[in-house]
Design a protein around this motif. Structure first.
Motif, mmCIF file in Angstrom:
data_model
loop_
_atom_site.group_PDB
_atom_site.id
_atom_site.type_symbol
_atom_site.label_atom_id
_atom_site.label_comp_id
_atom_site.label_asym_id
_atom_site.label_seq_id
_atom_site.Cartn_x
_atom_site.Cartn_y
_atom_site.Cartn_z
ATOM 1 N N LEU A 1 0.833 -1.197 0.000
ATOM 2 C CA LEU A 1 0.000 0.000 0.000
ATOM 3 C C LEU A 1 0.869 1.249 0.000
ATOM 4 O O LEU A 1 2.016 1.229 0.483
ATOM 5 N N ASP A 2 0.315 2.336 -0.527
ATOM 6 C CA ASP A 2 0.983 3.621 -0.357
ATOM 7 C C ASP A 2 0.720 4.122 1.058
ATOM 8 O O ASP A 2 -0.173 3.637 1.766
ATOM 9 N N VAL A 3 1.474 5.124 1.485
ATOM 10 C CA VAL A 3 1.410 5.596 2.865
ATOM 11 C C VAL A 3 0.021 6.107 3.223
ATOM 12 O O VAL A 3 -0.537 5.781 4.280
ATOM 13 N N GLU A 4 -0.577 6.891 2.341
ATOM 14 C CA GLU A 4 -1.868 7.501 2.664
ATOM 15 C C GLU A 4 -2.951 6.439 2.833
ATOM 16 O O GLU A 4 -3.790 6.531 3.739
ATOM 17 N N THR A 5 -2.939 5.418 1.998
ATOM 18 C CA THR A 5 -3.930 4.350 2.116
ATOM 19 C C THR A 5 -3.709 3.537 3.374
ATOM 20 O O THR A 5 -4.657 3.201 4.098
ATOM 21 N N ALA A 6 -2.439 3.202 3.661
ATOM 22 C CA ALA A 6 -2.131 2.436 4.868
ATOM 23 C C ALA A 6 -2.490 3.225 6.121
ATOM 24 O O ALA A 6 -2.995 2.661 7.102
ATOM 25 N N GLN A 7 -2.242 4.537 6.103
ATOM 26 C CA GLN A 7 -2.603 5.393 7.227
ATOM 27 C C GLN A 7 -4.110 5.343 7.466
ATOM 28 O O GLN A 7 -4.571 5.192 8.601
ATOM 29 N N ALA A 8 -4.876 5.467 6.413
ATOM 30 C CA ALA A 8 -6.335 5.457 6.537
ATOM 31 C C ALA A 8 -6.855 4.099 6.970
ATOM 32 O O ALA A 8 -7.718 3.996 7.846
ATOM 33 N N ARG A 9 -6.335 3.037 6.375
ATOM 34 C CA ARG A 9 -6.872 1.700 6.617
ATOM 35 C C ARG A 9 -6.518 1.168 8.000
ATOM 36 O O ARG A 9 -7.365 0.573 8.685
ATOM 37 N N PHE A 10 -5.288 1.362 8.427
ATOM 38 C CA PHE A 10 -4.835 0.746 9.670
ATOM 39 C C PHE A 10 -4.834 1.700 10.861
ATOM 40 O O PHE A 10 -5.231 1.315 11.958
ATOM 41 N N ILE A 11 -4.394 2.931 10.655
ATOM 42 C CA ILE A 11 -4.339 3.881 11.767
ATOM 43 C C ILE A 11 -5.703 4.527 11.974
ATOM 44 O O ILE A 11 -6.127 4.771 13.097
ATOM 45 N N GLY A 12 -6.408 4.822 10.879
ATOM 46 C CA GLY A 12 -7.741 5.401 10.994
ATOM 47 C C GLY A 12 -7.757 6.834 11.470
ATOM 48 O O GLY A 12 -8.807 7.351 11.870
ATOM 49 N N CYS A 13 -6.616 7.474 11.440
ATOM 50 C CA CYS A 13 -6.497 8.841 11.929
ATOM 51 C C CYS A 13 -5.310 9.489 11.243
ATOM 52 O O CYS A 13 -4.236 8.888 11.170
ATOM 53 N N THR A 14 -5.484 10.694 10.731
ATOM 54 C CA THR A 14 -4.374 11.406 10.104
ATOM 55 C C THR A 14 -3.611 12.217 11.135
ATOM 56 O O THR A 14 -4.105 12.473 12.244
ATOM 57 N N LEU A 15 -2.424 12.640 10.760
ATOM 58 C CA LEU A 15 -1.645 13.542 11.608
ATOM 59 C C LEU A 15 -2.436 14.815 11.883
ATOM 60 O O LEU A 15 -2.469 15.311 13.017
ATOM 61 N N GLU A 16 -3.100 15.351 10.860
ATOM 62 C CA GLU A 16 -3.881 16.562 11.037
ATOM 63 C C GLU A 16 -4.991 16.365 12.062
ATOM 64 O O GLU A 16 -5.230 17.224 12.923
ATOM 65 N N GLU A 17 -5.651 15.223 11.996
ATOM 66 C CA GLU A 17 -6.734 14.941 12.941
ATOM 67 C C GLU A 17 -6.192 14.827 14.367
ATOM 68 O O GLU A 17 -6.825 15.293 15.326
ATOM 69 N N ALA A 18 -5.016 14.224 14.525
ATOM 70 C CA ALA A 18 -4.407 14.113 15.847
ATOM 71 C C ALA A 18 -4.082 15.486 16.416
ATOM 72 O O ALA A 18 -4.282 15.748 17.614
#
Length: 553
Positions: A498-515
């Protein structure tokens, strides 16, 4: 990067360094080792015994030789070593693209767990950012909004706009280059993920009208961490226990009521978080102050070991740390927080010596006016009378959030939420709450979820997956969930799935901006409490962004 890995390529095992081998570092390392495909490859920790014990438990084992680059006494030493390693190997970012690793060169890592004291997080992230490693940082991200935004701009700087008058909302950030996760463990426990599914996906109580959420900190736990311990003083802006203890409770509420149901789906639909309209808060330091001190203790008494009513006081440090823990054979938390070397003393000198060592530490004290305040503030004082301590953070605080109807699709509706952090409780961090909806009501605690349906007038109890005992104490399995999702995201990226943005969305479920915005809600609530006013979120947020980006602001 390709979205599908090449099966002919050798799969890389994700490797990580833990910076800080304390309680949180051990919790994440245990989760990685027992429930993921990743490995803990290195540790950076200044305390010799803690570093060796951590390495033997999670990295090199007992009696085995260490590899080069597996232990460091300071994160700066590791940063220098890693920088020089890359220079010597002339990698320049090529290392992670290689599918076959050299067995002769020292190994690096793919990701970092930052588990140090709160005030060091921003400095560490900004220092290691050029390495472009994947990062999981323990909460809070930083102790000021300015530092939180500095971290955001370091890891994910926004594109510069041609129109210099364009506001922040018009600036679209560049795609992230690395996975980032924050220690908001409440998002990742089996209990809470099921609760969110019931509310948002299954809509078992219809539209949410209001939510009440409480964190009962625990009467002696609060005294340990927030009266005597490292988190007892607020920052110059007054940001104290709400940030350091309960920022992931505020995040939990926003996750339930503000965030898109699925971040991965939101990427294609364009759905944004539904932010509250306003934030207010009330709270104070009510209990742990001189006015509450029992008169029988005596005005001059400042330490438990010299107190005439020590045996009768609930907050006696001798009773809490020695009688109820060390004397019962418990040398882990909280005893090892008071004495980081308690296990070493116990193993080398025996139980009696360990007890004497603990009491000697509890006997340490200071005199106001004799010792400089900046020296007093640099360390915890676990034997100090809780009514004579230098603590300044709230032990009772309520935050109220109010939403308006969303004006664009999917038109999420108005609602309210309250959060209560309270210190003198029987329960210790066993959160509880109620959610009121148009079709029913949900009640939850740390173990169960019950639903009352208005139409049928019946109550049902939902079976919550029970984590194994070794995981249950780690925020109800949240530590394992968070670490597991982080490792899965890193694994997917480094192995080309996966690319980083997809993996971030799929597994972390939260962006840096949201944090960062979740942390900002805490700072807004504290500002509302200090100034006794209602903060209008959007105006406040845009003002803070301008102040930190406009040199003239």
């Amino acid at each position: 990067m390709s979205s599908v890995s090449n099966p002919s390529e050798k799969r890389k095992i994700p490797r990580f360094i833990i910076i800080g081998a304390g309680s949180r570092g051990n919790a994440y390392a245990r989760a990685v080792k027992t429930s993921t495909s990743g490995v803990i490859h290195a540790v950076a920790e200044p305390h010799d015994f803690k570093r060796r014990a951590f390495g033997q438990k999670f990295i090199w084992g007992v009696g085995n030789a260490l590899e080069e680059g597996q232990e460091f006494a300071d994160w700066r030493h590791w940063l220098q070593w890693e920088t020089e390693r890359r220079q010597k190997a002339n990698l320049n970012g090529h290392e992670r693209a290689e599918s076959v690793e050299s067995v002769t060169e020292p190994k690096g890592v793919d990701g970092v767990f930052i588990c140090t004291l709160d005030e060091t997080h921003a400095e560490i992230i900004q220092a290691i950012a050029p390495l472009q490693l994947h990062i999981l940082c323990e909460k809070p991200l930083a102790l000021s909004l300015h530092d939180c935004l500095a971290v955001y701009r370091t890891l994910q700087p926004p594109r510069l706009q041609r129109n210099s008058t364009a506001d922040h909302q018009d600036q679209q950030p560049d795609p992230p280059k690395t996975i980032f996760s924050i220690g908001h463990v409440l998002r990742y426990s089996p209990h809470n993920t099921l609760l969110r599914k019931l509310l948002l996906a299954d809509r078992v109580i219809g539209d949410v009208v209001s939510l009440e959420h409480t964190e009962p900190v625990g009467w002696w736990h609060f005294a340990h961490s927030y009266v005597r311990g490292n988190w007892r003083r607020s920052t110059p802006l007054g940001d104290g226990s709400l940030l350091t203890k309960s920022c992931h409770d505020i995040d939990f509420i926003l996750w339930l009521l503000c965030s898109p149901t699925s971040l991965e789906d939101a990427r294609t639909s364009g759905q944004r978080p539904h932010f509250p309209r306003s934030i207010s808060s009330a709270g104070s330091l009510t209990q742990f102050r001189r006015a509450r001190k029992p008169s029988a203790a005596g005005a001059a008494t400042t330490n438990c070991l010299s107190c005439p009513i020590e045996r009768e006081c609930n907050y006696s440090a001798v009773k809490i740390y020695h009688d109820r823990h060390l004397a019962q054979g418990h040398r882990a938390w909280p005893v090892h927080i008071v004495c980081p070397d308690i296990e070493e003393v116990y193993q080398t000198q025996g139980q009696d010596a360990a007890g004497e060592h603990l009491l000697a530490r509890l006997q340490e004290d200071y005199q106001v006016g004799v010792h400089a305040d900046e020296d007093i503030a640099t360390r915890p004082w676990y034997g100090r009378c809780v009514y004579e301590a230098d603590n300044t953070v709230c032990d009772d605080q309520v935050v109220t959030l109010k939403w308006d109807d969303e004006q664009i699709a999917p038109r999420r509706l108005a609602k309210t939420a309250t959060f209560h952090m309270i210190a003198p409780t029987e329960s210790q961090c066993e959160r509880r709450g109620r959610v009121y909806g148009t079709l029913g009501e949900i009640e939850y605690d740390s173990r169960s979820i019950s639903i009352f349906d208005f139409a049928s007038r019946t109550k049902s109890v939902v079976e919550v997956p029970r984590p194994p005992p070794e995981r249950a104490e780690s925020h109800g399995g949240g530590d394992f969930g968070l670490a597991g999702q982080f490792v899965r995201a890193v694994d997917a990226v480094i192995n080309g799935a996966l690319d980083v943005e997809t993996a971030q969305a799929r597994f972390i479920g939260c962006t840096l901006e949201e944090a960062v915005q979740s942390h900002a809600m805490v700072f807004a609530a504290e500002e509302a409490r200090r100034e006794e006013r209602v903060v209008q979120w959007n105006d406040w947020w845009q003002t803070k962004l301008k102040e930190t980006t406009d040199p003239s602001g």
